[in-house]
Design an enzyme around this catalytic site. Structure first.
Site, PDB file in Angstrom:
ATOM      1  N   GLY A 166      -3.259  -0.292  -2.721  1.00 47.06           N
ATOM      2  CA  GLY A 166      -3.778   1.029  -3.059  1.00 47.06           C
ATOM      3  C   GLY A 166      -3.200   2.068  -2.113  1.00 47.06           C
TER       4      GLY A 166
ATOM      5  N   ALA B 126       0.824  -1.204   0.000  1.00 44.10           N
ATOM      6  CA  ALA B 126       0.000   0.000   0.000  1.00 44.10           C
ATOM      7  C   ALA B 126       0.856   1.250   0.000  1.00 44.10           C
ATOM      8  CB  ALA B 126      -0.912   0.005   1.230  1.00 44.10           C
ATOM      9  N   SER B 127       0.299   2.321  -0.556  1.00 43.25           N
ATOM     10  CA  SER B 127       0.960   3.616  -0.613  1.00 43.25           C
ATOM     11  C   SER B 127       2.321   3.460  -1.289  1.00 43.25           C
ATOM     12  CB  SER B 127       1.067   4.222   0.782  1.00 43.25           C
ATOM     13  OG  SER B 127       1.114   5.631   0.714  1.00 43.25           O
ATOM     14  N   GLY B 128       3.444   3.697  -0.573  1.00 44.01           N
ATOM     15  CA  GLY B 128       4.751   3.486  -1.188  1.00 44.01           C
ATOM     16  C   GLY B 128       4.939   2.067  -1.667  1.00 44.01           C
TER      17      GLY B 128
ATOM     18  N   ALA C  25       4.457   8.405   1.993  1.00 47.21           N
ATOM     19  CA  ALA C  25       3.474   7.592   1.282  1.00 47.21           C
ATOM     20  C   ALA C  25       3.324   6.316   2.090  1.00 47.21           C
ATOM     21  CB  ALA C  25       3.954   7.290  -0.131  1.00 47.21           C
TER      22      ALA C  25
END
Length: 588
Positions: free
Chosen positions: A400, A378-380, A580
């Site tokens: 995501g 997720a994120s990064g 992130a």
């Protein structure tokens, strides 16, 4: 006199070092060889604890040929047992999972179902009947429950921790800012409860995960999903009630299960640790064309990979970039699979890794790049997955979280309560932008928001390009929202569902390797040599792992989690760094 003392000291140290080396050599000779596997064996497969993707290297594990249990080690044991004529059956013992996530459990469950294709039986024995343990057990032919163990099957609940009230009491302010209504990492510190978007996201993920669990149990127990939903509403169950509801096949102790399985036929039990020392090559596996597996595990930071005693494994951009370059330069490697188990982290470190993967993909178009997502990407973690031609995730993977946040903690009030006072001397209009004594000024906040917006826009554009979509469509899916892998497959953020083996199969197909051909997996990080491990042990470079081991040995999982939350991941990043990163607390 002093010279004699130094000579004696160095002589004693030399003798101690020599004895240590002799001892390790003797241990290697005693336990370093592969064990003999009796014919007609039942593999007793213990699965549980905090399953890792990559186990820390340690000297004793090296000599014994056994490492801390990993997802891949469990899957490999089942792959070996599937083709090993000496193994006639498997006794699966789920023993208590510590992670709040589900994808690793699904990966092992898939491996159990694949093993059953051999025609050999799998029996599951539950000493503890938790939800993850039972879900895994339903992949077996028969499920046995210990007579004194309730079956704790009750559904799915998510718990989020909100610390705003605590920070108010101590005089601290979370001056954190985000892009995206669903970028809920900041809510832990800025809110006293759910926001509408946060609640919507958790409810959506819970519904999807619950449906996956119901479907798996229904398939395993050969019942329809509606009946399973009704049954779960009656949980938790006493052992007799679980038997009556058809959730288990019998209630028995482990020795009684052994008697039932043997049924008059002599059969030897084969321990998990012993079978882990049997190499894949000895049963004809892990041979053929080479595919690189690069593990990106832990919070993404700049610098080297390592271990943070509180926050756990760290995925350093420098280390990952070096692994990517090694795999790219190796002409014998036919494909690369990036295995991601990360909640994200530093935005700049994620971007550096993304760049290196993009170079790798563009330099050799004939060398596929595939991503396999574990519990978290997720994120990064999603950011570094974008260069792949194909992304594979488990249905319950959390992925995501396309968004970003940044800011600082204002702790001046805490010092004031303690009778202290912070004053600054500075030169430059924005020199005190990261001041811990006061919130951002309007002009400073504008600078921060410009930085966050620029990264978010670039993130969305990169996703749109990699997913063959438009920024407008991706922005609607982004806003920091976390999706399950199944949801991500439906909305186009993921291409296929499955585990690492599925990702390898996709890589083989794209590299034009025959589907029935086995492959050699070249793993990064590579396993260290005995010399490297001994050097680290004596040089002290393994201190961080030792500290982590001490914490795990002396503190409960709850105490370590409390310490992690209070310390937070912020200590791992540079002041003012944009993150992130998915939410810090996500407990099921």
């Amino acid at each position: 006199m002093a010279r004699r003392g130094f000579a004696l000291l160095f002589t004693l140290l030399g003798i101690a070092f020599f004895i240590s080396i002799v001892g390790f050599a003797a241990l290697y000779l005693m336990v370093g060889r592969e064990p003999a596997v009796p014919s007609n064996s039942t593999l007793v497969l213990r699965v549980g604890g905090s399953l890792a993707e990559v186990a820390p290297n340690d000297v004793i594990g090296y000599l014994r040929g056994v490492r801390t249990p990993t997802v891949r080690a469990v899957v490999d044991n089942l792959r070996k047992a599937k083709v090993d004529a000496r193994v006639r059956s498997v006794l699966l013992k789920p023993t208590g999972f510590e992670s709040p996530f589900w994808a690793k459990v699904q990966e092992i469950r898939d491996a159990v179902l694949d093993f059953r294709k051999s025609g050999k039986p799998v029996y599951a024995y539950l000493e503890y009947g938790g939800d993850r343990e039972y879900y895994l057990a339903t992949a077996a032919d028969k499920v046995f429950l210990m007579p004194s163990t309730p079956l704790d099957l009750v559904g799915v609940a998510t718990y989020e921790l909100f610390l705003r009230g605590t920070l108010d009491k101590i005089g601290a302010v979370a001056d954190l800012h985000r892009i995206g209504d669903y970028k809920t990492a900041v809510n832990t510190f800025k809110e006293k409860g759910y926001t509408a978007a946060h609640k919507e996201m958790d409810e959506s993920m819970n519904r999807d995960l619950y449906a996956q669990i119901v479907r798996g149990i229904a398939d395993g127990r050969k019942k329809n999903e509606a009946d399973i939903r009704k049954v779960i509403d009656d949980g938790p169950f006493l052992p007799e009630d679980a038997l009556r509801a058809g959730l288990v096949d019998d209630v028995a102790y482990e020795d009684q299960v052994g008697d039932k399985l043997r049924a008059g036929e002599p059969r030897r039990h084969l321990d998990t640790d012993d079978y882990s020392r049997v190499s894949l090559a000895s049963v004809g596996l892990n041979k053929g064309p080479r595919i690189a597996i690069i593990y990106a595990t832990g919070t993404i930071t700049s610098g080297k990979s390592g271990y943070d005693p509180v926050n756990g494994v760290v995925a350093g951009s420098d280390t990952l970039i070096e692994y990517i370059r090694q795999a790219r330069r190796d002409s014998s490697v036919r494909a690369i699979v990036l295995r991601v188990d990360s909640p994200g982290g530093s935005a700049t470190a994620s971007d550096a890794i993304w760049r290196e993967l993009t170079i790798t993909k563009n330099e050799r178009s004939d060398r596929p790049l595939v991503v396999s997502m574990s519990d978290l990407a997720a994120s990064g973690g999603y950011y570094i997955a974008m260069p792949a031609q194909v992304i594979v995730a488990q249905p319950s993977t959390l992925t995501g979280s396309i968004g970003i946040f940044g800011g600082k903690f204002v702790t001046g009030g805490v010092y004031e309560k303690l009778g202290a006072h912070i004053e600054a001397t500075s030169v430059g209009k924005h020199a005190e932008i990261n001041s811990p004594a006061r919130p951002y000024s309007p002009d400073e906040l504008k600078k921060l928001q410009e930085q966050l917006q620029a990264f978010y826009d670039g993130f969305v554009e990169k996703v749109a390009d990699s997913r063959h979509s438009t920024p407008e469509k991706i922005d609607a899916l982004a806003q920091g929202r976390v999706w399950t892998g199944q949801q991500a497959k439906q909305n186009g953020l993921v291409d296929e569902l499955g585990g690492l083996d599925r990702a390898v199969a996709v890589a083989k197909q794209r590299a034009k390797i025959a589907a029935d051909s086995d492959v050699e997996l070249v793993v990064f990080p590579p396993r260290k040599s005995l010399y490297e491990l001994l050097s680290e042990q004596y040089s002290g470079t393994s201190d961080s792992v030792a500290v982590g081991a001490w914490l795990n040995a002396n503190l409960s999982a709850g105490e370590i989690e409390a310490l992690r939350i209070m310390r937070g991941p912020f200590a791992m990043f540079r002041r003012g760094e944009a993150l992130a990163l998915m939410p810090f607390t996500f407990l099921r």
